[in-house]
Design an enzyme around this catalytic site. Structure first.
Site, short mmCIF file in Angstrom:
data_model
loop_
_atom_site.label_atom_id
_atom_site.label_comp_id
_atom_site.label_asym_id
_atom_site.label_seq_id
_atom_site.Cartn_x
_atom_site.Cartn_y
_atom_site.Cartn_z
N TYR A 50 -38.14 1.11 -25.03
CA TYR A 50 -38.80 2.34 -25.49
C TYR A 50 -38.88 2.40 -27.03
CZ TYR A 50 -37.56 3.94 -20.72
OH TYR A 50 -37.38 4.07 -19.36
N LYS A 75 -30.83 0.57 -21.56
CA LYS A 75 -31.13 -0.47 -20.55
C LYS A 75 -31.44 -1.82 -21.19
CE LYS A 75 -33.47 3.27 -18.04
NZ LYS A 75 -34.29 3.99 -19.02
N HIS A 108 -32.71 -3.23 -16.52
CA HIS A 108 -33.91 -2.40 -16.38
C HIS A 108 -34.76 -2.77 -15.15
CE1 HIS A 108 -36.70 0.14 -19.16
NE2 HIS A 108 -36.96 0.40 -17.90
N LEU A 190 -41.52 13.70 -12.04
CA LEU A 190 -42.68 14.60 -11.90
C LEU A 190 -43.95 13.80 -11.58
CD1 LEU A 190 -41.94 16.82 -15.05
CD2 LEU A 190 -41.51 17.41 -12.64
N LYS A 230 -39.16 13.74 -18.50
CA LYS A 230 -39.43 13.57 -19.94
C LYS A 230 -40.39 14.66 -20.41
CE LYS A 230 -42.48 12.22 -23.20
NZ LYS A 230 -43.92 12.54 -23.32
N VAL A 232 -41.60 16.34 -24.51
CA VAL A 232 -41.32 16.52 -25.94
C VAL A 232 -41.44 18.00 -26.32
CG1 VAL A 232 -42.05 14.21 -26.65
CG2 VAL A 232 -43.76 16.02 -26.50
N ASN A 240 -37.53 22.77 -17.40
CA ASN A 240 -37.05 21.68 -16.54
C ASN A 240 -35.54 21.74 -16.30
OD1 ASN A 240 -39.68 20.85 -16.56
ND2 ASN A 240 -39.37 19.06 -17.86
N1 LIG Z 1 -36.13 2.60 -15.13
C1 LIG Z 1 -37.44 2.53 -15.22
O1 LIG Z 1 -38.04 1.48 -14.91
C2 LIG Z 1 -38.20 3.70 -15.71
C3 LIG Z 1 -39.60 3.72 -15.59
C4 LIG Z 1 -40.28 4.86 -16.04
C5 LIG Z 1 -39.57 5.94 -16.57
N2 LIG Z 1 -38.20 5.88 -16.68
C6 LIG Z 1 -37.42 7.01 -17.24
O2 LIG Z 1 -37.76 8.18 -16.51
C7 LIG Z 1 -38.17 9.20 -17.43
C8 LIG Z 1 -39.15 10.15 -16.78
O3 LIG Z 1 -40.29 9.46 -16.28
P1 LIG Z 1 -41.74 9.57 -16.96
O4 LIG Z 1 -41.60 9.87 -18.40
O5 LIG Z 1 -42.47 8.33 -16.57
O6 LIG Z 1 -42.47 10.75 -16.17
P2 LIG Z 1 -42.13 12.26 -15.73
O7 LIG Z 1 -40.86 12.72 -16.32
O8 LIG Z 1 -42.31 12.30 -14.26
O9 LIG Z 1 -43.36 13.04 -16.37
C9 LIG Z 1 -43.53 13.15 -17.76
C10 LIG Z 1 -44.87 13.81 -18.03
O10 LIG Z 1 -44.86 15.13 -17.51
C11 LIG Z 1 -45.09 16.07 -18.57
N3 LIG Z 1 -44.17 17.20 -18.33
C12 LIG Z 1 -42.82 17.19 -18.33
N4 LIG Z 1 -42.32 18.39 -18.01
C13 LIG Z 1 -43.39 19.19 -17.78
C14 LIG Z 1 -43.51 20.56 -17.43
N5 LIG Z 1 -42.46 21.34 -17.20
N6 LIG Z 1 -44.78 21.07 -17.31
C15 LIG Z 1 -45.87 20.29 -17.52
N7 LIG Z 1 -45.80 18.99 -17.86
C16 LIG Z 1 -44.56 18.44 -18.00
C17 LIG Z 1 -44.80 15.33 -19.86
O11 LIG Z 1 -45.62 15.77 -20.90
P3 LIG Z 1 -45.07 16.34 -22.34
O12 LIG Z 1 -44.08 15.36 -22.90
O13 LIG Z 1 -46.31 16.43 -23.17
O14 LIG Z 1 -44.47 17.67 -22.01
C18 LIG Z 1 -45.17 13.90 -19.49
O15 LIG Z 1 -46.57 13.71 -19.64
C19 LIG Z 1 -38.77 8.38 -18.58
O16 LIG Z 1 -38.98 9.14 -19.73
C20 LIG Z 1 -37.73 7.29 -18.70
O17 LIG Z 1 -36.60 7.78 -19.40
C21 LIG Z 1 -37.52 4.77 -16.25
#
Ligand SMILES: NC(=O)c1ccc[n+]([C@@H]2O[C@H](COP(=O)([O-])OP(=O)(O)OC[C@H]3O[C@@H](n4cnc5c(N)ncnc54)[C@H](OP(=O)(O)O)[C@@H]3O)[C@@H](O)[C@H]2O)c1
Length: 274
Positions: A50, A75, A108, A190, A230, A232, A240
């Site tokens: 990241y 990771k 990872h 999400l 995630k 910002v 959340n």
């Molecule tokens: N181990 C792995 O292989 C792997 C892979 C992918 C992700 N991850 C981890 O998992 C975390 C979460 O997954 P992700 O970032 O892919 O997706 P997510 O958390 O499912 O979704 C993030 C998206 O949703 C928006 N969002 C978040 N809260 C919201 C709310 N209350 N209302 C409206 N929109 C909202 C965010 O936008 P804004 O930021 O603009 O609010 C962003 O566009 C990652 O950040 C990372 O740390 C791990």
């Protein structure tokens, strides 16, 4: 309301709700983490790939929250797998974070094509034994890959961080991990934001006077999953985290069960991803 914890197989505890940082720009991460810790988050998920570990460490220090009160996960990236290579990468992560230890260090992706995950796991065990990683685990691992780690080393990964959300509920993977006492962390909880317009979830949101994001995150928590949404945005961070004062009933859970789609994966396939 006090934050819930999940107890891992090694006896350590992890806050069930954390903040994801994937795609958080390096120059914005410190502020994001400082804000989240100010609101009450105590668990931050980052990764070498990241490119924002330095910001995570800076945000932690700027927050004034004591180090021991915050759970930091990072990771090992795919190209750093191997015995010595994994140790070198871990040291780089610690340097970037400017920390003495991490709470959780994960492999990872398994990257079966390179077949270095057992060697990498042996290094993670050493890092744990040296106190540099308080807990160790994996991400995107299949049950047979976890079995190979256990058979070779006798050490069960504390967690497996996998893609999981209402459109890809991973029932079989969750059961297999539970059978091995591996806690499951949901990544993209999400559905990367794509599920927020779903009509079934919107109906539930109206019923409970909550947002769709809160309905989804509550579903994870009620299923004993560890979540790392995630955002910002400060308001969304609060939203959340504020998912403990209501409960989805059996009927709500049955409706969410209908959203499961075996083809609902949004990220890469762990069997082929390198
Ligand atoms: N181990 C792995 O292989 C792997 C892979 C992918 C992700 N991850 C981890 O998992 C975390 C979460 O997954 P992700 O970032 O892919 O997706 P997510 O958390 O499912 O979704 C993030 C998206 O949703 C928006 N969002 C978040 N809260 C919201 C709310 N209350 N209302 C409206 N929109 C909202 C965010 O936008 P804004 O930021 O603009 O609010 C962003 O566009 C990652 O950040 C990372 O740390 C791990």
């Amino acid at each position: 309301m006090p934050q819930p914890f999940i107890t891992l197989i090694d006896g350590s505890k992890i806050p069930q709700i954390g903040l994801g940082t994937y795609q958080a720009a390096a120059d914005r991460t410190a502020k994001m983490v400082e804000t989240a810790l100010g609101i009450g988050y105590r668990h931050i998920d980052t990764a070498m790939i990241y490119r924002n570990e330095a910001g995570v460490g800076d945000g932690l220090r700027a927050s004034g929250v004591p180090r021991e009160d915050v759970y930091i996960t990072t990771k090992l990236w795919n190209t750093d797998q191997g015995g010595e290579a994994a140790r070198t990468a871990f040291n780089t992560s610690l340097d970037l974070l400017k920390l003495d230890y991490v709470d959780l260090y994960l492999i990872h992706w398994p990257v079966p094509a390179r077949d270095l995950y057992v060697e990498s796991w042996e290094t993670l065990i050493q890092l744990r034994d040296e106190g540099l990683a308080r807990a160790i685990g994996v991400s995107n691992f299949m049950p047979d890959q976890i079995d190979r780690l256990i058979e070779t080393t006798g050490v069960v990964p504390a967690v497996n961080q996998i893609e999981c959300h209402p459109a890809f509920q991973q029932l079989s993977a969750r059961a297999e991990n539970a059978r091995r006492k591996v806690a499951v962390q949901s990544w993209s909880p999400l559905g990367q934001g794509e599920l927020l317009g779903n009509t079934v979830l919107r109906t539930l949101a109206e019923k409970h006077d909550r947002t769709v994001a809160q309905i989804i995150l509550r579903w994870h928590v009620q299923n004993d999953l560890i979540v790392i949404p995630k955002t910002v945005n400060e308001d969304r961070m609060r939203e959340n985290l504020d998912i403990l004062a209501f409960t989805l009933d059996t009927d709500d859970l049955a409706k969410i069960a209908t959203l499961d789609d075996p083809e609902g994966r949004m990220g890469p396939d762990p069997l082929t991803f390198e």
